[in-house]
Design a protein around this motif. Structure first.
Motif, PDB file in Angstrom:
ATOM      1  N   ILE A 175       0.833  -1.204   0.000  1.00 30.26           N
ATOM      2  CA  ILE A 175       0.000   0.000   0.000  1.00 30.26           C
ATOM      3  C   ILE A 175       0.865   1.250   0.000  1.00 30.26           C
ATOM      4  O   ILE A 175       0.639   2.192  -0.764  1.00 30.26           O
ATOM      5  CB  ILE A 175      -0.956  -0.015   1.206  1.00 30.26           C
ATOM      6  N   LEU A 176       1.908   1.262   0.848  1.00 31.70           N
ATOM      7  CA  LEU A 176       2.766   2.444   0.954  1.00 31.70           C
ATOM      8  C   LEU A 176       3.575   2.675  -0.313  1.00 31.70           C
ATOM      9  O   LEU A 176       3.798   3.834  -0.710  1.00 31.70           O
ATOM     10  CB  LEU A 176       3.684   2.321   2.167  1.00 31.70           C
ATOM     11  N   GLU A 177       4.047   1.606  -0.947  1.00 32.40           N
ATOM     12  CA  GLU A 177       4.764   1.784  -2.217  1.00 32.40           C
ATOM     13  C   GLU A 177       3.867   2.457  -3.253  1.00 32.40           C
ATOM     14  O   GLU A 177       4.290   3.392  -3.949  1.00 32.40           O
ATOM     15  CB  GLU A 177       5.256   0.440  -2.742  1.00 32.40           C
ATOM     16  N   ALA A 178       2.637   1.977  -3.375  1.00 32.72           N
ATOM     17  CA  ALA A 178       1.704   2.586  -4.327  1.00 32.72           C
ATOM     18  C   ALA A 178       1.425   4.039  -3.956  1.00 32.72           C
ATOM     19  O   ALA A 178       1.368   4.919  -4.826  1.00 32.72           O
ATOM     20  CB  ALA A 178       0.399   1.781  -4.362  1.00 32.72           C
ATOM     21  N   TYR A 179       1.283   4.295  -2.662  1.00 30.24           N
ATOM     22  CA  TYR A 179       0.998   5.651  -2.212  1.00 30.24           C
ATOM     23  C   TYR A 179       2.183   6.581  -2.479  1.00 30.24           C
ATOM     24  O   TYR A 179       2.005   7.703  -2.976  1.00 30.24           O
ATOM     25  CB  TYR A 179       0.656   5.640  -0.725  1.00 30.24           C
ATOM     26  N   LEU A 180       3.393   6.124  -2.161  1.00 29.67           N
ATOM     27  CA  LEU A 180       4.585   6.949  -2.378  1.00 29.67           C
ATOM     28  C   LEU A 180       4.776   7.268  -3.861  1.00 29.67           C
ATOM     29  O   LEU A 180       5.111   8.405  -4.222  1.00 29.67           O
ATOM     30  CB  LEU A 180       5.824   6.248  -1.818  1.00 29.67           C
ATOM     31  N   LYS A 181       4.548   6.285  -4.710  1.00 38.05           N
ATOM     32  CA  LYS A 181       4.685   6.525  -6.154  1.00 38.05           C
ATOM     33  C   LYS A 181       3.652   7.537  -6.627  1.00 38.05           C
ATOM     34  O   LYS A 181       3.927   8.377  -7.489  1.00 38.05           O
ATOM     35  CB  LYS A 181       4.576   5.212  -6.915  1.00 38.05           C
ATOM     36  N   SER A 182       2.439   7.489  -6.037  1.00 39.42           N
ATOM     37  CA  SER A 182       1.415   8.470  -6.408  1.00 39.42           C
ATOM     38  C   SER A 182       1.793   9.872  -5.959  1.00 39.42           C
ATOM     39  O   SER A 182       1.272  10.856  -6.491  1.00 39.42           O
ATOM     40  CB  SER A 182       0.060   8.077  -5.805  1.00 39.42           C
ATOM     41  N   LYS A 183       2.711   9.953  -4.986  1.00 40.39           N
ATOM     42  CA  LYS A 183       3.185  11.237  -4.487  1.00 40.39           C
ATOM     43  C   LYS A 183       4.470  11.686  -5.179  1.00 40.39           C
ATOM     44  O   LYS A 183       5.094  12.670  -4.771  1.00 40.39           O
ATOM     45  CB  LYS A 183       3.425  11.152  -2.967  1.00 40.39           C
ATOM     46  N   GLY A 184       4.887  10.928  -6.202  1.00 36.87           N
ATOM     47  CA  GLY A 184       6.049  11.342  -6.975  1.00 36.87           C
ATOM     48  C   GLY A 184       7.375  10.767  -6.534  1.00 36.87           C
ATOM     49  O   GLY A 184       8.429  11.167  -7.054  1.00 36.87           O
ATOM     50  N   ILE A 185       7.375   9.841  -5.598  1.00 40.65           N
ATOM     51  CA  ILE A 185       8.618   9.199  -5.178  1.00 40.65           C
ATOM     52  C   ILE A 185       8.966   8.100  -6.185  1.00 40.65           C
ATOM     53  O   ILE A 185       8.130   7.228  -6.472  1.00 40.65           O
ATOM     54  CB  ILE A 185       8.492   8.595  -3.763  1.00 40.65           C
ATOM     55  N   ALA A 186      10.174   8.139  -6.718  1.00 37.32           N
ATOM     56  CA  ALA A 186      10.593   7.181  -7.741  1.00 37.32           C
ATOM     57  C   ALA A 186      10.778   5.791  -7.125  1.00 37.32           C
ATOM     58  O   ALA A 186      11.154   5.669  -5.953  1.00 37.32           O
ATOM     59  CB  ALA A 186      11.889   7.636  -8.394  1.00 37.32           C
ATOM     60  N   ALA A 187      10.560   4.752  -7.927  1.00 35.50           N
ATOM     61  CA  ALA A 187      10.693   3.372  -7.447  1.00 35.50           C
ATOM     62  C   ALA A 187      12.082   3.109  -6.901  1.00 35.50           C
ATOM     63  O   ALA A 187      12.245   2.410  -5.891  1.00 35.50           O
ATOM     64  CB  ALA A 187      10.366   2.395  -8.574  1.00 35.50           C
ATOM     65  N   GLU A 188      13.109   3.682  -7.538  1.00 36.84           N
ATOM     66  CA  GLU A 188      14.488   3.446  -7.083  1.00 36.84           C
ATOM     67  C   GLU A 188      14.807   4.150  -5.767  1.00 36.84           C
ATOM     68  O   GLU A 188      15.850   3.903  -5.156  1.00 36.84           O
ATOM     69  CB  GLU A 188      15.495   3.879  -8.151  1.00 36.84           C
ATOM     70  N   ASP A 189      13.913   5.019  -5.311  1.00 34.12           N
ATOM     71  CA  ASP A 189      14.099   5.709  -4.026  1.00 34.12           C
ATOM     72  C   ASP A 189      13.304   5.047  -2.902  1.00 34.12           C
ATOM     73  O   ASP A 189      13.145   5.620  -1.824  1.00 34.12           O
ATOM     74  CB  ASP A 189      13.704   7.183  -4.145  1.00 34.12           C
ATOM     75  N   ILE A 190      12.795   3.845  -3.169  1.00 31.56           N
ATOM     76  CA  ILE A 190      12.069   3.073  -2.160  1.00 31.56           C
ATOM     77  C   ILE A 190      12.796   1.750  -1.968  1.00 31.56           C
ATOM     78  O   ILE A 190      12.879   0.935  -2.887  1.00 31.56           O
ATOM     79  CB  ILE A 190      10.613   2.818  -2.588  1.00 31.56           C
ATOM     80  N   PHE A 191      13.350   1.545  -0.773  1.00 27.54           N
ATOM     81  CA  PHE A 191      14.082   0.319  -0.428  1.00 27.54           C
ATOM     82  C   PHE A 191      13.213  -0.506   0.500  1.00 27.54           C
ATOM     83  O   PHE A 191      12.741  -0.013   1.530  1.00 27.54           O
ATOM     84  CB  PHE A 191      15.404   0.689   0.249  1.00 27.54           C
ATOM     85  N   VAL A 192      12.979  -1.768   0.136  1.00 33.67           N
ATOM     86  CA  VAL A 192      12.114  -2.640   0.927  1.00 33.67           C
ATOM     87  C   VAL A 192      12.914  -3.843   1.396  1.00 33.67           C
ATOM     88  O   VAL A 192      13.637  -4.464   0.603  1.00 33.67           O
ATOM     89  CB  VAL A 192      10.895  -3.114   0.110  1.00 33.67           C
ATOM     90  N   ASN A 193      12.809  -4.172   2.696  1.00 31.03           N
ATOM     91  CA  ASN A 193      13.537  -5.322   3.232  1.00 31.03           C
ATOM     92  C   ASN A 193      12.701  -6.015   4.300  1.00 31.03           C
ATOM     93  O   ASN A 193      12.080  -5.360   5.141  1.00 31.03           O
ATOM     94  CB  ASN A 193      14.876  -4.885   3.838  1.00 31.03           C
ATOM     95  N   TYR A 194      12.699  -7.363   4.263  1.00 28.40           N
ATOM     96  CA  TYR A 194      11.969  -8.152   5.257  1.00 28.40           C
ATOM     97  C   TYR A 194      12.924  -9.099   5.977  1.00 28.40           C
ATOM     98  O   TYR A 194      13.847  -9.652   5.365  1.00 28.40           O
ATOM     99  CB  TYR A 194      10.847  -8.959   4.586  1.00 28.40           C
ATOM    100  N   THR A 195      12.684  -9.280   7.258  1.00 31.92           N
ATOM    101  CA  THR A 195      13.511 -10.147   8.087  1.00 31.92           C
ATOM    102  C   THR A 195      12.621 -11.082   8.902  1.00 31.92           C
ATOM    103  O   THR A 195      11.453 -10.761   9.167  1.00 31.92           O
ATOM    104  CB  THR A 195      14.385  -9.315   9.049  1.00 31.92           C
ATOM    105  N   PRO A 196      13.144 -12.223   9.343  1.00 35.59           N
ATOM    106  CA  PRO A 196      12.329 -13.168  10.112  1.00 35.59           C
ATOM    107  C   PRO A 196      11.985 -12.624  11.498  1.00 35.59           C
ATOM    108  O   PRO A 196      12.639 -11.700  12.009  1.00 35.59           O
ATOM    109  CB  PRO A 196      13.221 -14.407  10.228  1.00 35.59           C
TER     110      PRO A 196
END
Length: 422
Positions: A175-196
């Motif tokens: 949801i936040l990735e879609a929202y940030l992109k709608s606000k003009g944040i480029a995909a390469e400026d969004i870093f996503v990481n998951y840990t156990p």
């Protein structure tokens, strides 16, 4: 989700049993394992609320009896314990779960057996069950406003979305990735990481976050890290010399309880987004804190947001049962919609037809004493079961009062009735 078909032979004996003797309240929170750091306090506050209600004379002339189980941070065990609470213990209602994976493990059972669950923790939305009342925040009551704060108040240009690897962080971050992109944040400026769950080594991940700012752009961390993994994360931030001025962190699962076990001196200025903080200055909160300190007999124990959610949910349930004159699940579900109860931060919570509450959104800065300075607070926001920021969800509506549906497609004007299959 739509409720599964209910087999009368499974339901009738439980309801019949509940009409005699005490009213049984199931408490389904992890008291061991990685989530015990967060959930034990929720068990304790439920015991306090039940004790208070019994001191008032109980409910419908009967005493309340807590039935406590420990699903031990084990998701299949949540399923087993929920079934045990309904079919063996004969509980009239359950208060429990923290993680979304535990809630989704329980959901098929309570829909099959027509149970009733009050779920007190912020979550990813994208759900509305007839048998669940969601007293924690939906994304539009926490994640989206917190992201707006980063964008508008702090000028964050790059985002690190760090989460524990399960459904809540993954869906929230979608949801936040879609929202940030709608606000003009480029995909390469969004870093996503998951840990156990229980992640302890954060050195490389923190180094990656720091490296995001090598081009001089302002970096912010949105954290959906859950449980005791937060301890290692914040310790690594401090070890790396990262301050809130350098890279602010806003957390959705870190409150007073989690901070009570940390040296917070190096965390001052980092943020959390909740709908309640212990530091809220209202007469209602002062009374609640005093009652908690008296009950728990330990001045070091703190209050937090999911505790307030249980406080509101429990009192709404009491009022709905009183209004209905019965603990019968179907009757109580109908009586719950429209219930109101004072928030501890001021104002009034209302239970909506989508089984979500209205809630104010608060942003707090961590203080050296492990409490929060409230730096932003909104008027109550209606909880949205289905986000507007994913196209497949934007057309969905939940309404258990008039539409009798948790997944109504407003374009086709049809109800998608799904049996839970998690």
């Amino acid at each position: 989700m739509g409720a599964a078909a209910i087999a009368a032979p499974l339901v009738t004996p439980r309801i019949a049993l509940s009409q005699e003797g005490p009213i049984k309240v199931g408490i389904l929170h992890s008291l061991s394992g990685s989530m015990a750091i967060s959930e034990t306090t929720l068990k304790d506050v439920m015991l306090m609320l039940i004790e208070q209600q019994n001191a008032k004379g109980g409910l419908l002339g009967r005493q309340l009896e807590a039935v406590v189980v420990d699903p031990a941070s084990d998701w299949p065990l949540f399923t087993e314990k929920a079934r045990e609470l309904i079919t063996v213990s004969g509980v009239d209602v359950m208060f429990g779960c923290w993680t979304s994976v535990s809630r989704k493990a329980v959901l098929p059972v309570i829909e099959e057996l027509n149970g009733l669950l009050f779920y007190p923790v912020q979550y990813e939305g994208e759900e509305s069950s007839r048998n669940v009342f969601y007293t924690g925040a939906a994304p539009n009551q926490q994640a989206i406003p917190a992201t707006d704060y980063f964008l508008e108040e702090l000028g964050v240009e790059k985002f690190a979305l760090l989460g524990t690897d399960y459904v809540y962080p993954r869906t929230t971050n979608n949801i936040l990735e879609a929202y940030l992109k709608s606000k003009g944040i480029a995909a390469e400026d969004i870093f996503v990481n998951y840990t156990p769950f229980g992640q302890s080594d954060w050195s490389s991940i923190v180094a990656d976050v720091v490296a995001l700012g090598a081009d001089g752009k302002k970096v912010g961390v949105i954290s959906t890290i859950n449980g005791d993994a937060n301890i290692g994360f914040y310790k690594e931030l401090a070890a790396a010399g990262v301050s809130a001025d350098d890279i602010p962190v806003v957390a959705f699962s870190v409150g007073e309880e989690e901070l009570s076990g940390l040296d917070t001196s190096n965390l001052v200025g980092h943020l959390a987004a909740w709908n309640y903080f212990q530091s809220a200055e209202t007469p209602e909160n002062e009374t609640f804190i005093a009652a908690w300190k008296s009950f728990i007999q330990n001045d070091a124990r703190v209050t937090n947001d999911p505790m307030e959610a249980h406080y509101i949910g429990f009192n709404m349930w009491v009022n709905a049962v009183t209004q209905a004159g019965t603990t019968d699940v179907d009757t109580v579900i109908d009586a719950m919609v429209g219930q109101t109860f004072p928030n501890l931060t001021g104002g009034t919570a209302e239970m909506l037809a989508n089984h979500h509450l209205t809630k104010p959104v608060l942003i707090g800065e961590i203080r050296a004493d492990g409490q929060f300075d409230i730096i932003s607070q909104t008027d109550p926001v209606p909880g949205d079961a289905w986000t507007d920021h994913l196209p497949e969800s934007a057309v969905l509506e939940a309404d258990w009062k008039d539409l009798k549906c948790g997944m109504f497609n407003t374009e086709t004007e049809t109800c998608v009735q799904l049996t839970s299959n998690y």
